[in-house]
Design a protein around this motif. Structure first.
Motif, short mmCIF file in Angstrom:
data_model
loop_
_atom_site.label_atom_id
_atom_site.label_comp_id
_atom_site.label_asym_id
_atom_site.label_seq_id
_atom_site.Cartn_x
_atom_site.Cartn_y
_atom_site.Cartn_z
N GLU A 31 0.83 -1.21 0.00
CA GLU A 31 0.00 0.00 0.00
C GLU A 31 0.87 1.26 0.00
O GLU A 31 0.59 2.22 -0.72
N ALA A 32 1.92 1.26 0.81
CA ALA A 32 2.81 2.42 0.87
C ALA A 32 3.49 2.67 -0.47
O ALA A 32 3.64 3.81 -0.92
N ARG A 33 3.91 1.59 -1.14
CA ARG A 33 4.56 1.74 -2.44
C ARG A 33 3.57 2.25 -3.50
O ARG A 33 3.93 3.06 -4.36
N ILE A 34 2.33 1.75 -3.44
CA ILE A 34 1.31 2.24 -4.38
C ILE A 34 1.10 3.73 -4.21
O ILE A 34 1.09 4.50 -5.18
N ARG A 35 0.95 4.16 -2.96
CA ARG A 35 0.69 5.59 -2.71
C ARG A 35 1.91 6.44 -3.09
O ARG A 35 1.76 7.58 -3.53
N ALA A 36 3.10 5.88 -2.95
CA ALA A 36 4.31 6.61 -3.33
C ALA A 36 4.37 6.83 -4.84
O ALA A 36 4.67 7.94 -5.30
N VAL A 37 4.07 5.78 -5.63
CA VAL A 37 4.12 5.96 -7.08
C VAL A 37 2.98 6.85 -7.56
O VAL A 37 3.13 7.59 -8.56
N LEU A 38 1.85 6.82 -6.86
CA LEU A 38 0.75 7.72 -7.21
C LEU A 38 1.13 9.17 -6.96
O LEU A 38 0.78 10.06 -7.75
N ARG A 39 1.84 9.42 -5.86
CA ARG A 39 2.28 10.79 -5.57
C ARG A 39 3.26 11.29 -6.62
O ARG A 39 3.25 12.46 -7.00
N ARG A 40 4.11 10.39 -7.09
CA ARG A 40 5.12 10.79 -8.08
C ARG A 40 4.54 11.00 -9.47
O ARG A 40 5.10 11.73 -10.27
N SER A 41 3.44 10.33 -9.76
CA SER A 41 2.88 10.38 -11.11
C SER A 41 2.12 11.68 -11.33
O SER A 41 1.22 12.03 -10.58
#
Length: 232
Positions: A109-119
């Motif tokens: 979940e943390a990795r998903i939210r991190a890539v969403l923030r970067r996109s």
């Protein structure tokens, strides 16, 4: 937020889907690479989570093809392959992150939210403009992938899951002949209806009837497949 989970292990897919839904995601599951590739390219998602060991089309190929079609869509690889060469290949294919099994869901979940923030500076990928908009209008037919709603001259039409996938495929490639093999591949993840490729003509007949009055027809191209075309 919409997530596409490409995972052929049914038990793991069910568990991840439940956890993602609890975390606020709307989840679509694909159990083979062909369906995952089709959905990720043709529909609107905020993130794709792809296992490498998928049947039909492997996850690395899915990531590479989707990255070419949608350069800004966040993609995360899930796999039991933890060798350096596998991680490098996955990232080079276009993945934004690479997570090895086994893992704890909070990390995913943390990795998903991190890539969403970067996109796209934090904007969800489904809000972007690409070549595959959610709503398609052809003559009097309107087809909305996000709401799964189709209308003819403003009147809703009821479509079975296979009719929906069939019409989606025909519309997304409406200037090309669609083969029976392509349709069978798109149907392969749908277990809600019985019947195999031999019943395709029945679905074509039903869909033609439902499209009456839309100005859109399905032409049989003998020996090749089917073509969606507008009618005079």
């Amino acid at each position: 937020m919409r997530a596409l989970l490409a995972e052929d292990d049914a038990i793991l897919a069910d568990a991840l889907s439940a956890n993602l839904q609890a975390a606020g995601f709307e989840v679509e599951v694909a159990d083979n690479g062909a369906v995952a590739e089709y959905l990720l390219i043709r529909q609107s998602f905020d993130v794709g989570i792809v296992d490498l060991g998928l049947p039909m089309v492997d996850g690395l190929t899915v990531v590479s093809r989707v990255r070419q079609a949608k350069p800004k869509l966040p993609l995360i690889i899930l796999t039991a392959l933890d060798g350096l060469e596998h991680r490098v290949a996955g990232l080079n294919a276009g993945a934004d992150d690479y997570l090895t099994k086994p893992f704890d869901f909070p990390e995913l979940e943390a990795r998903i939210r991190a890539v969403l923030r970067r996109s796209q500076g934090g904007e969800p990928a489904s809000a972007s403009t690409d070549d595959s908009p959610a709503a398609t209008v052809v003559a009097q037919l309107q087809f909305d992938r996000d709401t799964r709603r189709a209308t003819v001259a403003g009147q809703p039409i009821e479509l079975s899951p296979r009719e929906w996938l069939l019409l989606d495929l025909l519309l997304s490639q409406r200037r090309k002949v669609i083969t029976k093999e392509q349709i069978a591949q798109a149907w392969s993840a749908d277990l809600s209806e019985s019947g195999g490729p031999s019943s395709l003509e029945v679905y074509i007949h039903r869909l033609r009837r439902k499209l009456e009055g839309s100005g859109v027809g399905i032409r049989t191209v003998r020996g090749l497949g089917y073509l969606l075309e507008t009618q005079d």
